[in-house]
Every structure is written in structure tokens, then in C-alpha cells.
Design a protein around this motif. Structure first.
Motif, PDB file in Angstrom:
ATOM      1  N   ALA A 128       0.815  -1.212   0.000  1.00 63.78           N
ATOM      2  CA  ALA A 128       0.000   0.000   0.000  1.00 63.78           C
ATOM      3  C   ALA A 128       0.852   1.266   0.000  1.00 63.78           C
ATOM      4  CB  ALA A 128      -0.927   0.005   1.212  1.00 63.78           C
ATOM      5  N   LYS A 129       2.090   1.172   0.481  1.00 68.14           N
ATOM      6  CA  LYS A 129       2.965   2.340   0.565  1.00 68.14           C
ATOM      7  C   LYS A 129       3.841   2.509  -0.673  1.00 68.14           C
ATOM      8  CE  LYS A 129       3.147   2.412   5.622  1.00 68.14           C
ATOM      9  NZ  LYS A 129       4.013   2.358   6.825  1.00 68.14           N
ATOM     10  N   ASP A 223       7.756  -1.166  12.299  1.00 71.04           N
ATOM     11  CA  ASP A 223       7.851  -0.006  11.409  1.00 71.04           C
ATOM     12  C   ASP A 223       8.528  -0.453  10.113  1.00 71.04           C
ATOM     13  OD1 ASP A 223       8.214   2.383  10.132  1.00 71.04           O
ATOM     14  OD2 ASP A 223       9.242   3.386  11.784  1.00 71.04           O
ATOM     15  N   ASN A 224       7.825  -0.336   8.996  1.00 70.31           N
ATOM     16  CA  ASN A 224       8.379  -0.816   7.720  1.00 70.31           C
ATOM     17  C   ASN A 224       8.980   0.303   6.875  1.00 70.31           C
ATOM     18  OD1 ASN A 224       6.135   0.518   6.630  1.00 70.31           O
ATOM     19  ND2 ASN A 224       4.941  -1.365   6.451  1.00 70.31           N
ATOM     20  N   LYS A 225       9.309   1.418   7.500  1.00 66.55           N
ATOM     21  CA  LYS A 225       9.855   2.558   6.772  1.00 66.55           C
ATOM     22  C   LYS A 225      11.123   2.178   5.999  1.00 66.55           C
ATOM     23  CE  LYS A 225      11.466   7.324   7.442  1.00 66.55           C
ATOM     24  NZ  LYS A 225      11.690   8.410   8.450  1.00 66.55           N
ATOM     25  N   GLU A 226      12.037   1.467   6.639  1.00 66.06           N
ATOM     26  CA  GLU A 226      13.287   1.084   5.977  1.00 66.06           C
ATOM     27  C   GLU A 226      13.028   0.082   4.853  1.00 66.06           C
ATOM     28  OE1 GLU A 226      16.326  -0.237   8.597  1.00 66.06           O
ATOM     29  OE2 GLU A 226      16.305   1.573   9.844  1.00 66.06           O
ATOM     30  N   ILE A 231      12.870  -0.989  -0.953  1.00 67.99           N
ATOM     31  CA  ILE A 231      12.152  -1.407  -2.172  1.00 67.99           C
ATOM     32  C   ILE A 231      12.193  -0.307  -3.216  1.00 67.99           C
ATOM     33  CG2 ILE A 231       9.897  -2.012  -3.109  1.00 67.99           C
ATOM     34  CD1 ILE A 231       9.286  -3.349  -0.397  1.00 67.99           C
ATOM     35  N   LEU A 232      11.894   0.905  -2.824  1.00 69.47           N
ATOM     36  CA  LEU A 232      11.863   2.024  -3.768  1.00 69.47           C
ATOM     37  C   LEU A 232      13.246   2.288  -4.363  1.00 69.47           C
ATOM     38  CD1 LEU A 232       9.502   4.513  -1.902  1.00 69.47           C
ATOM     39  CD2 LEU A 232       9.013   3.217  -3.983  1.00 69.47           C
ATOM     40  N   GLU A 233      14.253   2.200  -3.514  1.00 70.46           N
ATOM     41  CA  GLU A 233      15.630   2.418  -4.011  1.00 70.46           C
ATOM     42  C   GLU A 233      16.009   1.338  -5.022  1.00 70.46           C
ATOM     43  OE1 GLU A 233      20.229   2.700  -2.344  1.00 70.46           O
ATOM     44  OE2 GLU A 233      18.554   2.437  -0.956  1.00 70.46           O
TER      45      GLU A 233
END
Length: 237
Positions: A128-129, A223-226, A231-233
């Protein structure tokens, strides 16, 4: 002396041409296939077959138009594993068939009532993010640690029940040996404690398009921020 000089120049030229030819031959074009109706956009396959959407036979892509794919696989890549797997669509694949996409992978089993529902929720939260524009370059893969009971049919039903039936979701059933081998690669520990129950690690792993591990998230509801950033990187590079 002039004759010797010319001979040396001639021999050097031959050596140089041979070296260039050898270097050129080290880069191979892999035969690839795509749906003639382009149902899946630019998605290509390394093996022939039929389109999972329209069921038409995949067409071989013109070598001059095909993307050049590296044939070498690094020692740390999961694509070195040669085991066969069944998808929720009952299609037989190898892990290397997932090559070319960023992979977000987790090991679960469908009868789990404790940790796995949380892991599934974590996977959907990560999805979703991530902007939907990257879905074509991503594959979310859920591998069953209970291959005896998690048949392709069961995995398909589970995918629908959890709204994970889009193209960028894949469920895999292996053999007990291939599952154990893959778990060792991911450092996932699991143990069967009853006919339908397992204790297991809770790890979500991110692999780059060449199958190399770039990030792991351990725990439930963390927290899945990292993880999202990783993934985006990876998908943007």
C-alpha cells in the motif's frame, strides 16, 4: 628490421581483434517471449508458453528489439537455486523466472492462525505504501512452509480471500527439500509442531532484480519505513 616491425604490428592486430571478438561473445542475448496482444505491457518471459491473461501463445521477441539480459548470476543470488515450484495458478516455475523484478518475499502457511495473518497484513501494508506505477517492476512472493497441505488450489483460494490475487502477487508451493533449502537462504527457521501447525521466524526479505538480498525486516507489525525505502531504491535503479 622493417619486416620484423610489420610482423609485430600484424600479430598485435590479430591479438587485438581476437580479444575484442572474445569479449563480444561473452555478452549473450537471451531469447525472450511476450504476449502478442501485450496484455501485460512490456513483461517478457525467458520460456515459451501461453499468456496467463488471454491464453494466446507467447511470441518470440525479435532479437534486435529484445532487451539484453546478463547471463551471469552472482554467487549470492537466489537464482542459483534450481528447484522447481508450483504457483497458485498451478504453473511450474524456477526462481530465475522471477528475474528482472524487485522481489519482496515471505514464508507463511495458510492454516496459521497466529503469526502468518500478521505477516500477510505486513505485506499488504508494504504494498500500500509503494506507488502503483512500480507494480510492473515488483513481485510480492509468499512461499508456503507447508507444501503438503498448501496445494496450488489452496494457495489460489488464500490469495483471493486476502485480496492478493493481482499479477504482482505470487504464491509458491515447493517440496519439503526445496522449502528447507530456501528457508536456509533467508535464515528463516521453522519447525512443525503438529500436523497443521508450525513455529517459524517472521522475516520479510527484499531482493534486487538479480536475486541478491538487499534488506530484511524481522518481527510482526514493525515499522516498515526502511523496508519501503529499500524497495523504492531497488526498483528505481
Amino acid at each position: 628490421m622493417k619486416v620484423v616491425k610489420y610482423i609485430m604490428i600484424f600479430l598485435f592486430s590479430i591479438t587485438l581483434l581476437s580479444s575484442c571478438k572474445e569479449e563480444k561473445n561473452n555478452t549473450n542475448l537471451v531469447t525472450v517471449y511476450e504476449c502478442p496482444m501485450l496484455c501485460e505491457g512490456d513483461k517478457m518471459y525467458v520460456e515459451g508458453g501461453s499468456c496467463p491473461v488471454c491464453k494466446m501463445d507467447l511470441a518470440q521477441k525479435n532479437q534486435n528489439e529484445a532487451k539484453e539480459l546478463a547471463t551471469d548470476i552472482s554467487e549470492s543470488s537466489i537464482f542459483n537455486l534450481t528447484s522447481e515450484w508450483k504457483t497458485e495458478e498451478n504453473k511450474t516455475i524456477h526462481l530465475e523466472d522471477l528475474r528482472g523484478k524487485t522481489l519482496v518475499m515471505v514464508m507463511i502457511y495458510t492454516t496459521c492462525k497466529a503469526a502468518c495473518p500478521r505477516l500477510v497484513a505486513d505485506m499488504r501494508n508494504i504494498e500500500a505504501k509503494i506507488p502503483k506505477e512500480y507494480n510492473e517492476d515488483l513481485q510480492y512472493v509468499l512461499i508456503s512452509i507447508d507444501p503438503k497441505n498448501d496445494t496450488p488450489e489452496r494457495l489460489k483460494a488464500f490469495a483471493k480471500e486476502n485480496f492478493m490475487d493481482d499479477e504482482h502477487w505470487t504464491f509458491l508451493q515447493g517440496t519439503e527439500e526445496s522449502v528447507r533449502e530456501f528457508a536456509n537462504v533467508l535464515a528463516v527457521k521453522y519447525k512443525q509442531i503438529s500436523p497443521l501447525d508450525f513455529s517459524h521466524s517472521n522475516i520479510i526479505s527484499v531482493f534486487n532484480p538479480e536475486g541478491e538480498l538487499v534488506h530484511q525486516q524481522e518481527g510482526l507489525g514493525v515499522d516498515n519505513k526502511e523496508t519501503v525505502a529499500s524497495i523504492l531504491e531497488t526498483v528505481k535503479n
